[in-house]
Design a protein around this motif. Structure first.
Motif, PDB file in Angstrom:
ATOM      1  N   LYS A  10      86.919  14.729 -19.082  1.00  0.00           N
ATOM      2  CA  LYS A  10      86.696  16.237 -19.250  1.00  0.00           C
ATOM      3  C   LYS A  10      85.241  16.416 -18.610  1.00  0.00           C
ATOM      4  O   LYS A  10      84.480  15.790 -18.505  1.00  0.00           O
ATOM      5  N   LEU A  11      85.350  17.693 -17.572  1.00  0.00           N
ATOM      6  CA  LEU A  11      84.270  17.914 -16.725  1.00  0.00           C
ATOM      7  C   LEU A  11      83.360  18.901 -17.365  1.00  0.00           C
ATOM      8  O   LEU A  11      83.757  19.863 -18.055  1.00  0.00           O
ATOM      9  N   SER A  12      82.204  18.896 -17.108  1.00  0.00           N
ATOM     10  CA  SER A  12      81.222  19.795 -17.622  1.00  0.00           C
ATOM     11  C   SER A  12      80.681  19.848 -19.208  1.00  0.00           C
ATOM     12  O   SER A  12      81.707  19.052 -19.796  1.00  0.00           O
ATOM     13  N   THR A  16      85.212  22.918 -20.119  1.00  0.00           N
ATOM     14  CA  THR A  16      85.977  23.863 -19.299  1.00  0.00           C
ATOM     15  C   THR A  16      87.248  23.090 -18.459  1.00  0.00           C
ATOM     16  O   THR A  16      88.373  23.748 -18.740  1.00  0.00           O
ATOM     17  N   PHE A  17      86.969  22.213 -17.939  1.00  0.00           N
ATOM     18  CA  PHE A  17      88.150  21.707 -17.044  1.00  0.00           C
ATOM     19  C   PHE A  17      88.354  20.404 -17.767  1.00  0.00           C
ATOM     20  O   PHE A  17      87.568  19.401 -17.647  1.00  0.00           O
ATOM     21  N   HIS A  18      89.769  19.871 -17.607  1.00  0.00           N
ATOM     22  CA  HIS A  18      90.210  18.940 -18.401  1.00  0.00           C
ATOM     23  C   HIS A  18      91.164  18.197 -17.264  1.00  0.00           C
ATOM     24  O   HIS A  18      92.235  18.662 -17.363  1.00  0.00           O
ATOM     25  N   GLY A  36      98.520  21.581  -4.894  1.00  0.00           N
ATOM     26  CA  GLY A  36      98.259  22.564  -6.220  1.00  0.00           C
ATOM     27  C   GLY A  36      97.210  23.484  -5.630  1.00  0.00           C
ATOM     28  O   GLY A  36      96.429  23.476  -4.818  1.00  0.00           O
ATOM     29  N   GLU A  37      97.202  24.791  -6.537  1.00  0.00           N
ATOM     30  CA  GLU A  37      96.415  25.771  -6.303  1.00  0.00           C
ATOM     31  C   GLU A  37      94.763  25.398  -6.352  1.00  0.00           C
ATOM     32  O   GLU A  37      94.572  24.544  -6.927  1.00  0.00           O
ATOM     33  N   ASN A  38      94.092  26.408  -5.714  1.00  0.00           N
ATOM     34  CA  ASN A  38      92.597  26.012  -5.990  1.00  0.00           C
ATOM     35  C   ASN A  38      92.315  25.788  -7.514  1.00  0.00           C
ATOM     36  O   ASN A  38      92.519  26.663  -8.288  1.00  0.00           O
ATOM     37  N   GLY A  39      91.324  24.925  -7.666  1.00  0.00           N
ATOM     38  CA  GLY A  39      90.859  24.632  -9.091  1.00  0.00           C
ATOM     39  C   GLY A  39      91.667  23.812  -9.888  1.00  0.00           C
ATOM     40  O   GLY A  39      91.541  23.673 -11.288  1.00  0.00           O
ATOM     41  N   ALA A  40      92.930  23.482  -9.204  1.00  0.00           N
ATOM     42  CA  ALA A  40      93.627  22.617 -10.245  1.00  0.00           C
ATOM     43  C   ALA A  40      93.345  21.210 -10.374  1.00  0.00           C
ATOM     44  O   ALA A  40      93.856  20.885 -11.394  1.00  0.00           O
ATOM     45  N   GLY A  41      92.435  20.579  -9.750  1.00  0.00           N
ATOM     46  CA  GLY A  41      91.777  19.298 -10.147  1.00  0.00           C
ATOM     47  C   GLY A  41      92.002  18.389  -9.179  1.00  0.00           C
ATOM     48  O   GLY A  41      91.728  17.015  -9.463  1.00  0.00           O
ATOM     49  N   LYS A  42      92.270  18.625  -7.937  1.00  0.00           N
ATOM     50  CA  LYS A  42      92.739  17.660  -6.888  1.00  0.00           C
ATOM     51  C   LYS A  42      91.590  16.738  -6.569  1.00  0.00           C
ATOM     52  O   LYS A  42      91.495  15.609  -6.430  1.00  0.00           O
ATOM     53  N   THR A  43      90.455  17.451  -6.268  1.00  0.00           N
ATOM     54  CA  THR A  43      89.342  16.858  -6.008  1.00  0.00           C
ATOM     55  C   THR A  43      88.520  15.962  -7.118  1.00  0.00           C
ATOM     56  O   THR A  43      88.248  14.964  -6.739  1.00  0.00           O
ATOM     57  N   THR A  44      88.666  16.635  -8.360  1.00  0.00           N
ATOM     58  CA  THR A  44      88.153  15.859  -9.343  1.00  0.00           C
ATOM     59  C   THR A  44      89.079  14.374  -9.447  1.00  0.00           C
ATOM     60  O   THR A  44      88.334  13.556  -9.743  1.00  0.00           O
ATOM     61  N   LEU A  45      90.347  14.805  -9.382  1.00  0.00           N
ATOM     62  CA  LEU A  45      91.239  13.449  -9.518  1.00  0.00           C
ATOM     63  C   LEU A  45      90.817  12.252  -8.303  1.00  0.00           C
ATOM     64  O   LEU A  45      90.711  11.233  -8.685  1.00  0.00           O
ATOM     65  N   LEU A  52      83.565   7.697  -8.487  1.00  0.00           N
ATOM     66  CA  LEU A  52      82.426   8.622  -8.476  1.00  0.00           C
ATOM     67  C   LEU A  52      82.367   9.229  -9.888  1.00  0.00           C
ATOM     68  O   LEU A  52      80.867   9.795 -10.151  1.00  0.00           O
ATOM     69  N   TYR A  53      83.276   9.528 -10.642  1.00  0.00           N
ATOM     70  CA  TYR A  53      83.466  10.076 -11.830  1.00  0.00           C
ATOM     71  C   TYR A  53      84.125   8.876 -12.709  1.00  0.00           C
ATOM     72  O   TYR A  53      85.038   8.331 -12.216  1.00  0.00           O
ATOM     73  N   HIS A  54      83.623   8.688 -14.160  1.00  0.00           N
ATOM     74  CA  HIS A  54      84.086   7.903 -14.878  1.00  0.00           C
ATOM     75  C   HIS A  54      85.204   8.696 -15.800  1.00  0.00           C
ATOM     76  O   HIS A  54      84.941   9.768 -16.182  1.00  0.00           O
ATOM     77  N   SER A 186      95.772  18.227   0.256  1.00  0.00           N
ATOM     78  CA  SER A 186      95.704  19.303   1.613  1.00  0.00           C
ATOM     79  C   SER A 186      96.588  20.486   1.185  1.00  0.00           C
ATOM     80  O   SER A 186      97.377  20.747   0.524  1.00  0.00           O
ATOM     81  N   HIS A 187      96.044  21.825   1.586  1.00  0.00           N
ATOM     82  CA  HIS A 187      96.629  22.765   1.579  1.00  0.00           C
ATOM     83  C   HIS A 187      97.430  23.176   2.893  1.00  0.00           C
ATOM     84  O   HIS A 187      98.031  24.109   2.911  1.00  0.00           O
ATOM     85  N   ILE A 188      97.258  22.292   3.729  1.00  0.00           N
ATOM     86  CA  ILE A 188      98.058  22.635   5.079  1.00  0.00           C
ATOM     87  C   ILE A 188      99.355  21.910   4.848  1.00  0.00           C
ATOM     88  O   ILE A 188      99.450  20.577   5.019  1.00  0.00           O
TER      89      ILE A 188
END
Ligand SMILES: Nc1ncnc2c1ncn2[C@@H]1O[C@H](COP(=O)(O)OP(=O)(O)OP(=O)(O)O)[C@@H](O)[C@H]1O
Length: 296
Positions: A10-12, A16-18, A36-45, A52-54, A186-188
């Motif tokens: 869970k972020l924040s 709000t993002f899980h 995935g679309e913007n905000g889908a969670g790719k970078t978080t994963l 970098l995140y536990h 990637s979005h490309i």
């Protein structure tokens, strides 16, 4: 090479993002495209996989558990991501000397030869580089310490066409001996069409599916022709229907099962088309299609 079970994050503070219950496995010698679309969670994963995140759940990288054997797991990772971890004040040469010490198998000569191959000046300060040049530096470093799993978060976004080609060629070569793997977001989508063996699709923090690319695309047709003929396709098979000025196009799921009018032209979607129709069909529909046809 990468095994992930039941990741949950869970972020924040207000959650709000899980990132929810994510499991998948990338075998040795394969490239997986993360979409995935913007905000889908790719970078978080990616950040969770980089340590970098536990998060709760388990991650095993080249046989090393990221929680129990963090140093060995991280040593196996080659990273390219937006912020990077290099200090801006250092020159590219100093980066090799300083950060290279953190990796037992780092080879300065290989790093310097990649800098040269990528047209970078080793005396230049990292902070003075353009976005694409920073990506090249990170990639040169990642290629110089015998990494086994490459985590590349939007690496091609800032690259010129020529280097993008070289980047993709190197990625494809990296996995060719079956000893390394790549996870690339990637979005490309053309890039993924060219090099990805697997596709992982994220939506709202969930992994809707993880499948071999060819198997995924071959589940679908894009049928194009007269609107009324498209209208005869059973509704349960239609992912999304798009009316154009002179014809209608439909993405049809489970294509082997649903017959359609012979007069309709049909082709297998590429990743760009797949994303377009899947996203246009709406989130609820994407979840239903994934659940019904794409879950293994
Ligand atoms: N540090 C943070 N704290 C709280 N929420 C965050 C943080 N970083 C990202 N988020 C939120 O998490 C969600 C997922 O973001 P993430 O960057 O993982 O998505 P993405 O799929 O990589 O998107 P994009 O394609 O735009 O790069 C977004 O709603 C974002 O606002």
């Amino acid at each position: 090479m990468l095994q992930v079970w039941n990741l949950d994050k869970k972020l924040s503070e207000n959650h709000t993002f899980h990132l929810e219950n994510i499991s998948f496995h990338i075998p040795k010698g394969y490239i997986c495209g993360l979409i995935g679309e913007n905000g889908a969670g790719k970078t978080t994963l990616m950040r969770v996989l980089m340590g970098l995140y536990h998060a709760s759940g388990n991650i095993v990288i080249d046989g090393h558990d990221l929680k129990l054997d963090e140093a060995a797991a991280k040593e196996s990772l080659g990273l390219v991501f937006e912020e990077g971890f290099f200090q801006g004040e250092m020159s590219l040469e100093q980066i090799g000397i300083f950060y290279g010490q953190l990796y037992r198998r780092f080879e300065m000569e290989i790093y310097l030869s990649y800098l040269e191959q990528f047209g970078l000046d080793k005396k230049q300060k990292y902070k003075k580089l353009s976005k694409g040049m920073k990506t090249k530096t990170q990639f040169a470093f990642a290629l110089s310490h015998d990494a086994k799993l490459f985590l590349l978060d939007e690496p091609t976004a800032g690259l010129d066409k020529h280097f993008r080609e070289e980047f993709l060629r190197i990625c494809a070569k990296l996995v060719s001996d079956g000893e390394r793997s790549v996870l690339i977001s990637s979005h490309i989508t053309e890039d993924l069409d060219r090099i990805a063996d697997y596709i992982a699709y994220m939506q709202d923090g969930k992994l809707l599916f993880f499948l071999p690319k060819d198997e995924l695309c071959e589940q679908f047709w894009i049928a194009t022709g007269e609107d009324y003929k498209c209208g005869l396709i059973p509704e349960e098979a239609v992912v999304y229907k798009e009316k154009n000025p002179y014809s209608t196009s439909v993405m049809v799921a489970n294509r082997k099962r649903f017959p359609m009018d012979e007069a309709l032209e049909k082709h297998t979607p590429d990743i760009r088309e797949f994303m377009h129709y899947f996203v246009k069909g709406g989130k609820q529909n994407a979840e239903t299609v994934a659940e019904k046809y794409l879950k293994k």
